[in-house]
Design a protein around this motif. Structure first.
Motif, PDB file in Angstrom:
ATOM      1  N   PRO A  60       0.906  -1.351  -0.010  1.00 31.01           N
ATOM      2  CA  PRO A  60       0.002   0.016  -0.045  1.00 31.01           C
ATOM      3  C   PRO A  60       1.064   1.355   0.199  1.00 31.01           C
ATOM      4  O   PRO A  60       1.882   1.110   0.750  1.00 31.01           O
ATOM      5  N   GLY A  61       0.212   2.217  -0.768  1.00 30.57           N
ATOM      6  CA  GLY A  61       0.985   3.442  -0.818  1.00 30.57           C
ATOM      7  C   GLY A  61       2.247   3.456  -1.928  1.00 30.57           C
ATOM      8  O   GLY A  61       2.789   4.480  -2.085  1.00 30.57           O
ATOM      9  N   ARG A  62       2.439   2.369  -2.778  1.00 31.05           N
ATOM     10  CA  ARG A  62       3.548   2.197  -3.778  1.00 31.05           C
ATOM     11  C   ARG A  62       2.714   2.303  -4.948  1.00 31.05           C
ATOM     12  O   ARG A  62       1.813   1.371  -5.240  1.00 31.05           O
ATOM     13  N   ARG A  63       3.245   2.877  -6.076  1.00 29.68           N
ATOM     14  CA  ARG A  63       2.553   2.812  -7.371  1.00 29.68           C
ATOM     15  C   ARG A  63       3.258   1.392  -8.204  1.00 29.68           C
ATOM     16  O   ARG A  63       2.505   0.856  -9.006  1.00 29.68           O
ATOM     17  N   GLU A  64       4.467   1.054  -7.667  1.00 28.78           N
ATOM     18  CA  GLU A  64       4.874  -0.324  -8.288  1.00 28.78           C
ATOM     19  C   GLU A  64       5.882  -0.873  -7.351  1.00 28.78           C
ATOM     20  O   GLU A  64       6.313  -0.387  -6.420  1.00 28.78           O
ATOM     21  N   PRO A  65       6.139  -2.308  -7.249  1.00 24.62           N
ATOM     22  CA  PRO A  65       6.782  -2.993  -6.198  1.00 24.62           C
ATOM     23  C   PRO A  65       8.321  -2.648  -6.252  1.00 24.62           C
ATOM     24  O   PRO A  65       8.843  -2.433  -7.508  1.00 24.62           O
ATOM     25  N   VAL A  66       8.885  -2.798  -5.353  1.00 26.55           N
ATOM     26  CA  VAL A  66      10.419  -2.724  -5.137  1.00 26.55           C
ATOM     27  C   VAL A  66      11.034  -4.090  -5.380  1.00 26.55           C
ATOM     28  O   VAL A  66      10.660  -5.136  -4.568  1.00 26.55           O
ATOM     29  N   ALA A 113      -9.211  -6.361  -9.386  1.00 22.29           N
ATOM     30  CA  ALA A 113     -10.417  -5.602  -9.222  1.00 22.29           C
ATOM     31  C   ALA A 113     -10.156  -4.154  -9.720  1.00 22.29           C
ATOM     32  O   ALA A 113     -11.384  -3.726 -10.137  1.00 22.29           O
ATOM     33  N   ARG A 114      -9.287  -3.549  -9.296  1.00 23.86           N
ATOM     34  CA  ARG A 114      -9.109  -1.954  -9.824  1.00 23.86           C
ATOM     35  C   ARG A 114      -8.104  -1.817 -10.668  1.00 23.86           C
ATOM     36  O   ARG A 114      -7.759  -0.687 -10.787  1.00 23.86           O
ATOM     37  N   ALA A 115      -7.552  -2.652 -11.365  1.00 20.11           N
ATOM     38  CA  ALA A 115      -6.640  -2.599 -12.454  1.00 20.11           C
ATOM     39  C   ALA A 115      -7.114  -1.716 -13.596  1.00 20.11           C
ATOM     40  O   ALA A 115      -8.112  -1.855 -14.134  1.00 20.11           O
ATOM     41  N   ARG A 116      -6.064  -0.655 -14.031  1.00 14.68           N
ATOM     42  CA  ARG A 116      -6.446   0.211 -15.257  1.00 14.68           C
ATOM     43  C   ARG A 116      -4.933   0.122 -16.168  1.00 14.68           C
ATOM     44  O   ARG A 116      -3.888  -0.155 -15.422  1.00 14.68           O
ATOM     45  N   SER A 117      -5.131   0.598 -17.281  1.00 16.40           N
ATOM     46  CA  SER A 117      -4.058   0.602 -17.765  1.00 16.40           C
ATOM     47  C   SER A 117      -2.868   1.657 -17.538  1.00 16.40           C
ATOM     48  O   SER A 117      -3.562   2.564 -16.830  1.00 16.40           O
ATOM     49  N   GLY A 118      -1.865   1.258 -17.476  1.00 13.91           N
ATOM     50  CA  GLY A 118      -0.707   1.866 -17.033  1.00 13.91           C
ATOM     51  C   GLY A 118      -0.140   1.442 -15.470  1.00 13.91           C
ATOM     52  O   GLY A 118       0.856   1.676 -15.147  1.00 13.91           O
ATOM     53  N   ASP A 119      -1.193   0.692 -15.052  1.00 16.46           N
ATOM     54  CA  ASP A 119      -0.521   0.116 -13.459  1.00 16.46           C
ATOM     55  C   ASP A 119       0.516  -0.894 -14.051  1.00 16.46           C
ATOM     56  O   ASP A 119       0.668  -1.567 -14.812  1.00 16.46           O
TER      57      ASP A 119
END
Length: 285
Positions: free
Chosen positions: A49-55, A114-120
């Motif tokens: 949570p709080g990160r746009r992509e994983p480390v 369930a919330r995935a969008r283009s660009g994720d």
């Protein structure tokens, strides 16, 4: 063997059924020689949570050193890692399709999908020979009289790839358990397929599947069986086929994809470990 690690970006989202999302990714890097075989698995890494992509650690020369580097990431930042089957690898491209079962926010993968969008963006480990389950389709056609497929909705992506790979004239009987009528999918194949869709409708996962296979009047001759889905159901089906139907152990390919009331983060049970040892022994033999 070096473990392939890359980032993937969502470029499309489709609802196959109300509880199944097909998400199309483009990978930053992808070996064109892998990912085209049936039941090919990858591991996806989901951000905290709080990160746009994983480390993610960078690629390493061997699997263990990469995994140790992954574990060294502080727990608050370490991504959740889950296994998935590639539904499709688009030949000649870096585009992949992966199906997600949507079961609410109980797990990080379902909540994300369930919330995935283009660009994720996610991390991906594989495709790799390390995660390829060498399903003996050649043996299934050449040495067996027919093929039995049995699984729940988590097995449907792999079932789809298996059916698409089987040649015309192959007799296939499939028992497929899903939540309800609306979760049935179209399955394309050249094989001679008989489908049995089983609706859970609130029953314990795996119950309708095991009951249907046990009660079924199956074709004569010697089958090759492929089983996947909830681990205890897969275990029960395998015991039934070997102990009561008389199939040879080597004629049954099996995988417990998930465990009722447990997650991939929970420790393996004694039965999980026993299954893993038997699969390893079979692979080595």
């Amino acid at each position: 063997m070096q473990l392939p690690v890359t980032s993937v970006q969502v470029i499309g989202v489709e609802r196959v059924t109300p509880r199944m999302a097909r998400i199309t990714f483009e990978a930053d890097a992808l070996d064109h020689s892998v990912g085209g075989t049936p039941d090919q698995q990858v591991k996806l890494c989901f951000p905290r949570p709080g990160r746009r992509e994983p480390v993610l650690p960078e690629q390493r020369d061997d699997v263990m050193s990469w995994y140790q580097a992954y574990l060294a990431v502080p727990e608050a930042e370490r991504p959740w890692m889950r296994s998935f089957t590639l539904r499709r690898r688009r030949a000649g491209t870096r585009v992949l399709e992966i199906d997600f079962v949507l079961h609410g926010d109980a797990g990080p993968a379902s909540a994300w999908a369930a919330r995935a969008r283009s660009g994720d963006r996610l991390g991906m480990v594989g495709p790799s020979e390390l995660y390829a389950r060498p399903v003996p389709l050649t043996a299934a056609v050449a040495e067996a009289d027919w093929v039995l497929l049995a699984g729940d909705e988590t097995a449907l992506p792999a079932v789809g790839t298996l059916l698409e790979a089987l040649p015309a004239g192959t007799t296939v009987v499939a028992f497929l358990e899903v939540a309800g009528e609306g979760e049935r999918q179209r399955l394309d194949t050249r094989a001679d397929l008989t489908e049995h869709w089983l609706h859970r409708d609130g029953a314990v996962p795996g119950g309708p599947l095991t009951e249907a296979v046990r009660a079924a009047a199956l074709p004569g001759g010697t089958p090759f069986a492929w089983l996947a889905g909830e681990a205890s159901a897969v275990r029960a089906l395998r015991r039934h086929l070997v102990g009561e139907r008389g199939l040879a152990k080597e004629a049954v390919d099996f995988a417990g994809y998930w465990r009722h009331r447990l997650t991939q983060d929970d420790a393996p049970t004694a039965e999980d470990l026993a299954d893993a040892r038997e699969k390893a022994a079979g692979a080595g033999g």
